[in-house]
Design a protein around this motif. Structure first.
Motif, PDB file in Angstrom:
ATOM      1  N   MET A   1       0.845  -1.168   0.000  1.00 46.59           N
ATOM      2  CA  MET A   1       0.000   0.000   0.000  1.00 46.59           C
ATOM      3  C   MET A   1       0.894   1.235   0.000  1.00 46.59           C
ATOM      4  O   MET A   1       1.837   1.326   0.759  1.00 46.59           O
ATOM      5  CB  MET A   1      -0.902  -0.033   1.232  1.00 46.59           C
ATOM      6  N   GLU A   2       0.565   2.184  -0.859  1.00 44.92           N
ATOM      7  CA  GLU A   2       1.364   3.396  -0.942  1.00 44.92           C
ATOM      8  C   GLU A   2       1.081   4.313   0.243  1.00 44.92           C
ATOM      9  O   GLU A   2      -0.035   4.375   0.738  1.00 44.92           O
ATOM     10  CB  GLU A   2       1.006   4.172  -2.211  1.00 44.92           C
ATOM     11  N   HIS A   3       2.088   5.007   0.691  1.00 45.28           N
ATOM     12  CA  HIS A   3       1.931   6.010   1.742  1.00 45.28           C
ATOM     13  C   HIS A   3       2.155   7.368   1.091  1.00 45.28           C
ATOM     14  O   HIS A   3       3.288   7.797   0.892  1.00 45.28           O
ATOM     15  CB  HIS A   3       2.928   5.779   2.876  1.00 45.28           C
ATOM     16  N   LEU A   4       1.054   8.036   0.752  1.00 44.97           N
ATOM     17  CA  LEU A   4       1.116   9.301   0.045  1.00 44.97           C
ATOM     18  C   LEU A   4       0.654  10.423   0.961  1.00 44.97           C
ATOM     19  O   LEU A   4      -0.058  10.195   1.930  1.00 44.97           O
ATOM     20  CB  LEU A   4       0.222   9.236  -1.194  1.00 44.97           C
ATOM     21  N   SER A   5       1.045  11.638   0.646  1.00 44.75           N
ATOM     22  CA  SER A   5       0.651  12.786   1.448  1.00 44.75           C
ATOM     23  C   SER A   5       0.130  13.887   0.541  1.00 44.75           C
ATOM     24  O   SER A   5       0.161  13.771  -0.690  1.00 44.75           O
ATOM     25  CB  SER A   5       1.837  13.299   2.267  1.00 44.75           C
ATOM     26  N   LEU A   6      -0.322  14.991   1.128  1.00 40.28           N
ATOM     27  CA  LEU A   6      -0.835  16.117   0.358  1.00 40.28           C
ATOM     28  C   LEU A   6       0.240  16.774  -0.491  1.00 40.28           C
ATOM     29  O   LEU A   6      -0.052  17.427  -1.480  1.00 40.28           O
ATOM     30  CB  LEU A   6      -1.436  17.163   1.301  1.00 40.28           C
ATOM     31  N   ARG A   7       1.496  16.622  -0.104  1.00 45.75           N
ATOM     32  CA  ARG A   7       2.588  17.256  -0.834  1.00 45.75           C
ATOM     33  C   ARG A   7       2.967  16.498  -2.109  1.00 45.75           C
ATOM     34  O   ARG A   7       3.673  17.013  -2.949  1.00 45.75           O
ATOM     35  CB  ARG A   7       3.802  17.395   0.070  1.00 45.75           C
ATOM     36  N   ASP A   8       2.486  15.256  -2.228  1.00 48.68           N
ATOM     37  CA  ASP A   8       2.776  14.483  -3.426  1.00 48.68           C
ATOM     38  C   ASP A   8       2.025  15.078  -4.606  1.00 48.68           C
ATOM     39  O   ASP A   8       0.882  15.519  -4.475  1.00 48.68           O
ATOM     40  CB  ASP A   8       2.355  13.026  -3.250  1.00 48.68           C
TER      41      ASP A   8
ATOM     42  N   LEU B   1     -11.239   1.539   1.933  1.00 48.51           N
ATOM     43  CA  LEU B   1     -11.282   0.136   2.338  1.00 48.51           C
ATOM     44  C   LEU B   1     -10.957  -0.807   1.184  1.00 48.51           C
ATOM     45  O   LEU B   1     -10.722  -1.992   1.408  1.00 48.51           O
ATOM     46  CB  LEU B   1     -12.660  -0.209   2.916  1.00 48.51           C
ATOM     47  N   LEU B   2     -10.945  -0.286  -0.030  1.00 50.76           N
ATOM     48  CA  LEU B   2     -10.648  -1.124  -1.185  1.00 50.76           C
ATOM     49  C   LEU B   2      -9.302  -1.818  -1.041  1.00 50.76           C
ATOM     50  O   LEU B   2      -9.161  -2.997  -1.356  1.00 50.76           O
ATOM     51  CB  LEU B   2     -10.683  -0.277  -2.461  1.00 50.76           C
ATOM     52  N   ASP B   3      -8.302  -1.111  -0.524  1.00 50.83           N
ATOM     53  CA  ASP B   3      -6.962  -1.682  -0.348  1.00 50.83           C
ATOM     54  C   ASP B   3      -6.946  -2.764   0.728  1.00 50.83           C
ATOM     55  O   ASP B   3      -6.048  -3.596   0.747  1.00 50.83           O
ATOM     56  CB  ASP B   3      -5.948  -0.599   0.043  1.00 50.83           C
ATOM     57  N   LEU B   4      -7.912  -2.748   1.650  1.00 50.14           N
ATOM     58  CA  LEU B   4      -7.918  -3.698   2.768  1.00 50.14           C
ATOM     59  C   LEU B   4      -8.786  -4.929   2.514  1.00 50.14           C
ATOM     60  O   LEU B   4      -8.817  -5.835   3.339  1.00 50.14           O
ATOM     61  CB  LEU B   4      -8.389  -2.989   4.038  1.00 50.14           C
ATOM     62  N   THR B   5      -9.496  -4.956   1.385  1.00 44.52           N
ATOM     63  CA  THR B   5     -10.358  -6.092   1.076  1.00 44.52           C
ATOM     64  C   THR B   5      -9.525  -7.360   0.959  1.00 44.52           C
ATOM     65  O   THR B   5      -8.440  -7.361   0.376  1.00 44.52           O
ATOM     66  CB  THR B   5     -11.129  -5.832  -0.230  1.00 44.52           C
TER      67      THR B   5
ATOM     68  N   VAL C   1     -11.037 -11.472   8.437  1.00 47.80           N
ATOM     69  CA  VAL C   1     -10.694 -11.133   7.057  1.00 47.80           C
ATOM     70  C   VAL C   1     -11.830 -10.299   6.474  1.00 47.80           C
ATOM     71  O   VAL C   1     -12.984 -10.715   6.491  1.00 47.80           O
ATOM     72  CB  VAL C   1     -10.474 -12.413   6.220  1.00 47.80           C
ATOM     73  N   LEU C   2     -11.493  -9.104   5.977  1.00 52.22           N
ATOM     74  CA  LEU C   2     -12.489  -8.208   5.392  1.00 52.22           C
ATOM     75  C   LEU C   2     -12.920  -8.765   4.038  1.00 52.22           C
ATOM     76  O   LEU C   2     -12.111  -8.875   3.128  1.00 52.22           O
ATOM     77  CB  LEU C   2     -11.925  -6.799   5.222  1.00 52.22           C
ATOM     78  N   ARG C   3     -14.185  -9.123   3.923  1.00 49.97           N
ATOM     79  CA  ARG C   3     -14.699  -9.683   2.671  1.00 49.97           C
ATOM     80  C   ARG C   3     -15.524  -8.691   1.882  1.00 49.97           C
ATOM     81  O   ARG C   3     -15.532  -8.728   0.659  1.00 49.97           O
ATOM     82  CB  ARG C   3     -15.528 -10.935   2.939  1.00 49.97           C
ATOM     83  N   SER C   4     -16.251  -7.812   2.569  1.00 47.40           N
ATOM     84  CA  SER C   4     -17.102  -6.866   1.865  1.00 47.40           C
ATOM     85  C   SER C   4     -17.317  -5.624   2.721  1.00 47.40           C
ATOM     86  O   SER C   4     -17.149  -5.666   3.935  1.00 47.40           O
ATOM     87  CB  SER C   4     -18.441  -7.529   1.541  1.00 47.40           C
ATOM     88  N   TRP C   5     -17.727  -4.532   2.060  1.00 45.99           N
ATOM     89  CA  TRP C   5     -18.012  -3.273   2.740  1.00 45.99           C
ATOM     90  C   TRP C   5     -18.901  -2.446   1.831  1.00 45.99           C
ATOM     91  O   TRP C   5     -19.049  -2.751   0.642  1.00 45.99           O
ATOM     92  CB  TRP C   5     -16.719  -2.522   3.075  1.00 45.99           C
ATOM     93  N   ASP C   6     -19.503  -1.402   2.372  1.00 49.50           N
ATOM     94  CA  ASP C   6     -20.342  -0.530   1.550  1.00 49.50           C
ATOM     95  C   ASP C   6     -19.982   0.932   1.785  1.00 49.50           C
ATOM     96  O   ASP C   6     -19.008   1.236   2.476  1.00 49.50           O
ATOM     97  CB  ASP C   6     -21.824  -0.797   1.798  1.00 49.50           C
ATOM     98  N   GLN C   7     -20.793   1.847   1.209  1.00 49.89           N
ATOM     99  CA  GLN C   7     -20.474   3.275   1.276  1.00 49.89           C
ATOM    100  C   GLN C   7     -20.573   3.835   2.680  1.00 49.89           C
ATOM    101  O   GLN C   7     -20.063   4.920   2.952  1.00 49.89           O
ATOM    102  CB  GLN C   7     -21.376   4.076   0.324  1.00 49.89           C
ATOM    103  N   PHE C   8     -21.199   3.109   3.619  1.00 51.93           N
ATOM    104  CA  PHE C   8     -21.309   3.564   4.996  1.00 51.93           C
ATOM    105  C   PHE C   8     -20.228   2.947   5.876  1.00 51.93           C
ATOM    106  O   PHE C   8     -20.261   3.092   7.088  1.00 51.93           O
ATOM    107  CB  PHE C   8     -22.689   3.222   5.565  1.00 51.93           C
ATOM    108  N   ALA C   9     -19.309   2.236   5.280  1.00 51.09           N
ATOM    109  CA  ALA C   9     -18.226   1.528   5.978  1.00 51.09           C
ATOM    110  C   ALA C   9     -18.764   0.411   6.860  1.00 51.09           C
ATOM    111  O   ALA C   9     -18.141   0.044   7.850  1.00 51.09           O
ATOM    112  CB  ALA C   9     -17.338   2.482   6.769  1.00 51.09           C
TER     113      ALA C   9
END
Length: 169
Positions: free
Chosen positions: A1-8, A45-49, A66-74
């Motif tokens: 997983m990338e670790h990005l910031s606002l300065r990128d 959460l897409l990266d954690l699926t 194990v995270l199998r699914s999620w929705d827009q409300f987390a």
């Protein structure tokens, strides 16, 4: 997983898309925009699926699954879930299977490093579930007693407790 910031710097947009000068016109390129990696929605959460997570709930419970699914409300669907309970210097795992967690109850969640998954910190020891439940119940009773005592002392000093100024029906 990338670790990005606002300065990128964000990735360069395709020609002709809004925000870039081009034959179709658009906003000037000088307008500051957030990079797409900085969105803090349930889409993160897409990266954690399909990864093993530890989820801490608002009521103090800790779930590992194990995270199998999620929705827009987390709202989360966890598979092979165990509830890890702690009391004193002991812990126990209670198998829960498939577990659905309402998003508003999630306090914290994080990915478990599978290389360190079996490592237990020094003061903790695994114990039978019944023993840990009994210790946890004693701790809760002690905490409630302390809370009652504190509330009584504050009342003596003139402080109102919860719902003291409201009419409850």
């Amino acid at each position: 997983m990338e670790h990005l910031s606002l300065r990128d710097t964000p990735p360069p947009p395709a020609a002709g898309t809004p925000g870039t000068p081009g034959p179709q016109g658009g906003q000037p390129s000088g307008v500051a925009q957030l990079p797409p990696q900085m969105f803090t929605t349930a889409a993160q959460l897409l990266d954690l699926t399909d990864k093993k997570l530890m989820v801490s709930l608002r009521d103090g419970r800790k779930l590992i699954g194990v995270l199998r699914s999620w929705d827009q409300f987390a709202n989360l669907v966890l598979q092979d879930t165990v509830e890890r309970i702690f009391a004193d210097k002991y812990y126990a795992d209670v198998p829960r299977g498939i577990y659905i967690v309402r998003g508003e109850n999630v306090l914290l969640l994080g990915e478990i490093d599978l290389d360190k998954d079996d490592y237990i910190p020094e003061p903790f020891q695994e114990a039978p579930v019944a023993q840990v439940f009994a210790l946890q119940k004693k701790e809760q009773e002690k905490r409630q007693k302390s809370h009652k005592f504190r509330k009584a002392k504050l009342a003596e000093l003139g402080f109102e407790g919860e719902h003291a100024g409201e009419v409850l029906f």
